[in-house]
Design an enzyme around this catalytic site. Sequence first.
Site, PDB file in Angstrom:
ATOM      1  N   ASP A 365       0.817  -1.226   0.000  1.00 24.20           N
ATOM      2  CA  ASP A 365       0.000   0.000   0.000  1.00 24.20           C
ATOM      3  C   ASP A 365       0.847   1.271   0.000  1.00 24.20           C
ATOM      4  O   ASP A 365       0.574   2.222   0.737  1.00 24.20           O
ATOM      5  CB  ASP A 365      -0.955   0.019   1.205  1.00 24.20           C
ATOM      6  N   ASP A 386      -0.401  -4.478  -3.765  1.00 18.07           N
ATOM      7  CA  ASP A 386      -1.349  -3.366  -3.980  1.00 18.07           C
ATOM      8  C   ASP A 386      -0.657  -2.013  -3.821  1.00 18.07           C
ATOM      9  O   ASP A 386      -1.177  -1.104  -3.165  1.00 18.07           O
ATOM     10  CB  ASP A 386      -2.522  -3.456  -2.987  1.00 18.07           C
TER      11      ASP A 386
END
EC number: 3.1.1.11
Length: 550
Positions: A365, A386
């Site tokens: 992230d 991600d």
Amino acid sequence: MATPQQPLLTKTHKQNSIISFKILTFVVTLFVALFLVVFLVAPYQFEIKHSNLCKTAQDSQLCLSYVSDLMSNEIVTTDSDGLSILMKFLVNYVHQMNNAIPVVSKMKNQINDIRQEGALTDCLELLDQSVDLVSDSIAAIDKRTHSEHANAQSWLSGVLTNHVTCLDELDSFTKAMINGTNLDELISRAKVALAMLASVTTPNDDVLRPGLGKMPSWVSSRDRKLMESSGKDIGANAVVAKDGTGKYRTLAEAVAAAPDKSKTRYVIYVKRGIYKENVEVSSRKMKLMIVGDGMHATIITGNLNVVDGSTTFHSATLAAVGKGFILQDICIQNTAGPAKHQAVALRVGADKSVINRCRIDAYQDTLYAHSQRQFYRDSYVTGTIDFIFGNAAVVFQKCKLVARKPGKYQQNMVTAQGRTDPNQATGTSIQFCNIIASSDLEPVLKEFPTYLGRPWKKYSRTVVMESYLGGLINPAGWAEWDGDFALKTLYYGEFMNNGPGAGTSKRVKWPGYHCITDPAEAMPFTVAKLIQGGSWLRSTGVAYVDGLYD
């Protein structure tokens, strides 16, 4: 004994009574009929007349019930047009959010758990932002132009994203807490507002011309100079330096001192050095520019993470929400490492924001492109799982997206796009970029597969086009989130890419995956279309291409 006239008089009185009763009955019947027309037939006709207003809603009956409520409360009439109804609906929506804020605040003050308190703090911040965004949307819609329609769609998309972010933060806690925030109702109303807006047509007053990848001539000389200059020559309003040679020693101090709601560009120059701090550019700090001495010289670093108690939302080393934000020639990093899971380096929810010549480093992230319209140019983003995620309308041009060696048994995902409704004007576009492996990942590519992305939310939307894909990309290209979740509703596309990882013959066969061959299908993901860059990037002075190279 009655006289001969008495029966006649009695009969006449009875006849008069009968006539009066019939008249009264007729009048009552007439009023009942009028009542039925007004309160039953009229709403039905109103519903038919305005059924198109809800034609793109996921739940059209819910949408129509909201519209009927407005009429029953005499807020709108059968003669109201679609835009007027939408504006009244949004005014009511603002009242609902304002009512929710003290309720959430009271819940926060009654909680002793640090994680729950952090989640509710995030929700309060997001609710406050959403009130402003809806209010701005009402003003934009009232202008009834194509460009303001696009602004309203962007801002209302952000409102829905804010509510969903709050729900995500609270999801691991009790159902009672979620119910107490009235989130389900707020989310439903945000979706209906977007559906209504999508059904309303406005005149197209914009002519978007193709860009040539250079600074336009109409950019002001000051803004062009800001984007072209190095930090020391930029003529900053405030200077930050660890050695005391500037007005401030920390970036957070300089940001706090910047004017609120500035109408002109306010520039903070951060001299070379490593600054260990967490910084937030709030929604009040508009048209703020932060510039350093280069992505390898000026470094803002932090290590907040989910494992140690932070929310994902507030783990960011630098968070920017103020409209018109520009970040240039700086490195933002989160050093928490892969074992700490979600640990954001940069979170951006600032509309019409530009990240230029920056390095953004973390693992899981890394870059939270949370919401609103964003543009990244000539930047370097590293991460693992991600590492570009969120629900902004965002375009990356001429950036290097670098997958790192993840933790044991982990897989790399370049993107995790979070669109939750088909009427949201959001998506991730990667154009003219290089997607490559870091030096520590390169020797072990077979152990750690890397994918272009996976669907975080139901209507996830990501396109990679005119870019170089290194050999790190798994032949399938894209990964599942959880079984068949979102595989029919997502939109993933690839167009005119090159490199060893660009082959599409072994790509996933999902209904939502598109190997794009027609340039017209790729155009919605350009600067001009996805973020309406032709109307605002020109004023920042950043170099960009607003269409396709071909």
